[in-house]
Design a protein around this motif. Structure first.
Motif, PDB file in Angstrom:
ATOM      1  N   ALA A 173       0.840  -1.211   0.000  1.00  0.00           N
ATOM      2  CA  ALA A 173       0.000   0.000   0.000  1.00  0.00           C
ATOM      3  C   ALA A 173       0.872   1.257   0.000  1.00  0.00           C
ATOM      4  CB  ALA A 173      -0.931   0.000   1.214  1.00  0.00           C
ATOM      5  N   GLU A 177       0.574   3.794  -3.280  1.00  0.00           N
ATOM      6  CA  GLU A 177       0.183   5.178  -2.990  1.00  0.00           C
ATOM      7  C   GLU A 177       1.289   6.170  -3.367  1.00  0.00           C
ATOM      8  OE1 GLU A 177      -2.944   6.179  -1.667  1.00  0.00           O
ATOM      9  OE2 GLU A 177      -2.546   7.203   0.219  1.00  0.00           O
ATOM     10  N   HIS A 238      -5.679   6.629  -0.231  1.00  0.00           N
ATOM     11  CA  HIS A 238      -5.763   5.316   0.404  1.00  0.00           C
ATOM     12  C   HIS A 238      -5.426   5.382   1.894  1.00  0.00           C
ATOM     13  CE1 HIS A 238      -5.176   1.091   1.213  1.00  0.00           C
ATOM     14  NE2 HIS A 238      -4.039   1.441   1.769  1.00  0.00           N
ATOM     15  N   CYS A 242      -7.854   4.582   5.207  1.00  0.00           N
ATOM     16  CA  CYS A 242      -7.520   3.559   6.203  1.00  0.00           C
ATOM     17  C   CYS A 242      -7.336   4.165   7.593  1.00  0.00           C
ATOM     18  CB  CYS A 242      -6.254   2.800   5.800  1.00  0.00           C
ATOM     19  SG  CYS A 242      -6.507   1.798   4.340  1.00  0.00           S
ATOM     20  N   HIS A 257      -5.514  -2.061   5.274  1.00  0.00           N
ATOM     21  CA  HIS A 257      -4.807  -1.597   4.071  1.00  0.00           C
ATOM     22  C   HIS A 257      -5.003  -2.579   2.929  1.00  0.00           C
ATOM     23  CE1 HIS A 257      -2.483   1.984   5.068  1.00  0.00           C
ATOM     24  NE2 HIS A 257      -2.420   1.508   6.299  1.00  0.00           N
ATOM     25  N   LEU A 261      -6.959  -1.290  -0.518  1.00  0.00           N
ATOM     26  CA  LEU A 261      -6.058  -0.884  -1.604  1.00  0.00           C
ATOM     27  C   LEU A 261      -6.565  -1.189  -3.022  1.00  0.00           C
ATOM     28  CD1 LEU A 261      -3.350   0.498  -2.220  1.00  0.00           C
ATOM     29  CD2 LEU A 261      -2.278  -1.771  -2.164  1.00  0.00           C
ATOM     30  N   VAL A 264      -9.187   1.431  -4.052  1.00  0.00           N
ATOM     31  CA  VAL A 264      -8.674   2.780  -4.337  1.00  0.00           C
ATOM     32  C   VAL A 264      -7.883   2.763  -5.647  1.00  0.00           C
ATOM     33  CG1 VAL A 264      -7.180   4.641  -3.522  1.00  0.00           C
ATOM     34  CG2 VAL A 264      -8.655   3.438  -1.907  1.00  0.00           C
TER      35      VAL A 264
END
Ligand code: NAD
Length: 365
Positions: A173, A177, A238, A242, A257, A261, A264
């Motif tokens: 994640a 991101e 993201h 979370c 996460h 994930l 997103v």
């Protein structure tokens, strides 16, 4: 291309056995003479073993490590480190242990030498977190960034399968991101691509055999790079989702996460530059098999997570159906409108509702 890149300083020592063979030298390199070891109760035997070569340099040990670092624990740890006049903090453990050392460093300014035992990545970031009465506060302070990090894949051999996967997908994640978070730039993306490939190679191997050396190396290497990319890119859509869910409903950090994930990524994939989406997809193909034959970044991520037996639905990680409307409301106030300006596309209240409903059911995005 227009960007600003601030490299964060840290010395990294990587290699199987390095925690045993290199800790003393690295402590000496920091000119430390009074070492305060932070290691949770569960890591006591490991800390005994690793701190052995430090001998009388160790002036005290702190073992009251708790998730999300309660303020009372942070205060007790700081007081103890001051009492014994420590000049170096050595943390041995996962993100909660690193977080406890950071809580001491943020007020004392003491340097940290971190020996991580999970894939959380906190050791590469200047981000601290503290909790009080259920509220988590986070902040950024360069004083909490460890000076030296020793990554020893041998220390991860004891991680149970479910924690290996949860923690490894938490690292994933950070990397995904790093393509769109506020500080994202070509450097964080290059690091993240390398990290995603290493995690995609490593995680299936360590799930099949927790003692697979190559798999443990790849996964820890991916976790390091993920932490490095995250430290510079910061939190995007993201992580904000979370964080809001975890804080309000006390959901397990890493598993939340993993569930959120793919949803997103699905939301952002169509709006990202196609070269970036391709970079993520190509990196995920390192997992091989059905992951590599799936089409696109989201499909490959979802296939990888499913193949790792990771929880795929918020309802399976503790979010009750009755809480879903409140979850949507809380997340909407945190991210909808112009609150996440660097996201590849704007996010509306209806988008939040769609993302969280799909994540709650565990639908294929
Ligand atoms: P953790 O540190 O809470 O550890 C989870 C469990 O794993 C504990 O019971 C621990 O004893 C056990 N464990 C740790 N290493 C082990 C090993 N090698 N073998 C067997 N058991 C082991 O979990 P985590 O996922 O590492 O860290 C999560 C925390 O880190 C969260 O509070 C999160 O907010 C924080 N975090 C912070 C940052 C940051 O940049 N500040 C980044 C990522 C995570």
């Amino acid at each position: 291309m227009t960007f600003t890149y601030t490299a964060l300083p840290a010395r990294v020592v990587f290699g199987a056995g390095s925690a045993r063979t290199r800790l003393r030298d690295e402590v000496d390199a920091l000119a430390a003479t009074r070492v305060f070891v932070v290691a949770g109760e569960a890591e006591e035997a490991l800390a005994d073993d690793l701190a052995g070569p430090l001998g009388a340099l160790v002036v005290d040990r702190f073992s009251q490590v708790r998730q999300h670092v309660p303020v009372v624990i942070a205060e007790a740890a700081r007081a103890r480190a001051r009492e014994v006049d420590a000049d170096l903090l050595v943390s041995i453990g996962g993100g909660s242990t690193t977080g406890t050392a950071k809580a001491i460093a943020m007020t004392t300014g003491l340097p940290i030498l971190a020996v991580p035992t999970t894939y959380a990545g906190s050791e590469m970031t200047p981000v601290w977190g503290l909790t009080e009465d259920g509220n988590k506060t986070t902040g950024t302070d360069l004083r909490v960034l460890p000076r030296t990090v020793i990554y020893d894949p041998d220390l991860t051999l004891t991680l149970p399968g479910w924690l290996t996967i949860a923690s490894g997908l938490n690292a994933m994640a950070h990397s995904v991101e790093a393509f769109w978070a506020p500080g994202a730039n070509p450097v964080t993306q290059a690091l993240a691509a390398e990290a995603i490939a290493a995690l995609a190679r490593g995680l299936p191997r360590v799930l099949a055999d927790g003692t697979d050396d190559a798999g443990r190396h790849d996964t820890l290497y991916g976790a390091w790079l993920s932490g490095t990319a995250f430290a510079v890119a910061g939190s995007g859509l993201h992580h904000k989702i979370c964080h809001a869910l975890g804080g309000a409903f006390d959901l397990p950090h890493a598993q939340t996460h993993a569930v959120v994930l793919p949803h997103v990524l699905a939301f952002n994939e169509a709006a990202m530059a196609s070269a970036q989406a391709d970079t993520i997809a190509n990196a995920l193909a390192a997992a091989g098999g059905s992951v590599a034959t799936a089409q696109g970044a989201t499909a490959r991520l979802f296939a990888l997570e499913a193949s790792l037996d990771s929880p795929m639905a918020l309802r399976d990680v503790g979010l009750a159906e009755a809480d879903l409307p409140r979850a949507i409301e809380i997340v909407t106030t945190r991210v909808a409108g112009d609150k996440v300006p660097t996201n590849p596309r704007p996010i509306t209240a209806a988008d939040v509702s769609a993302i969280l409903t799909a994540a709650w059911i565990g639908a294929r995005p």
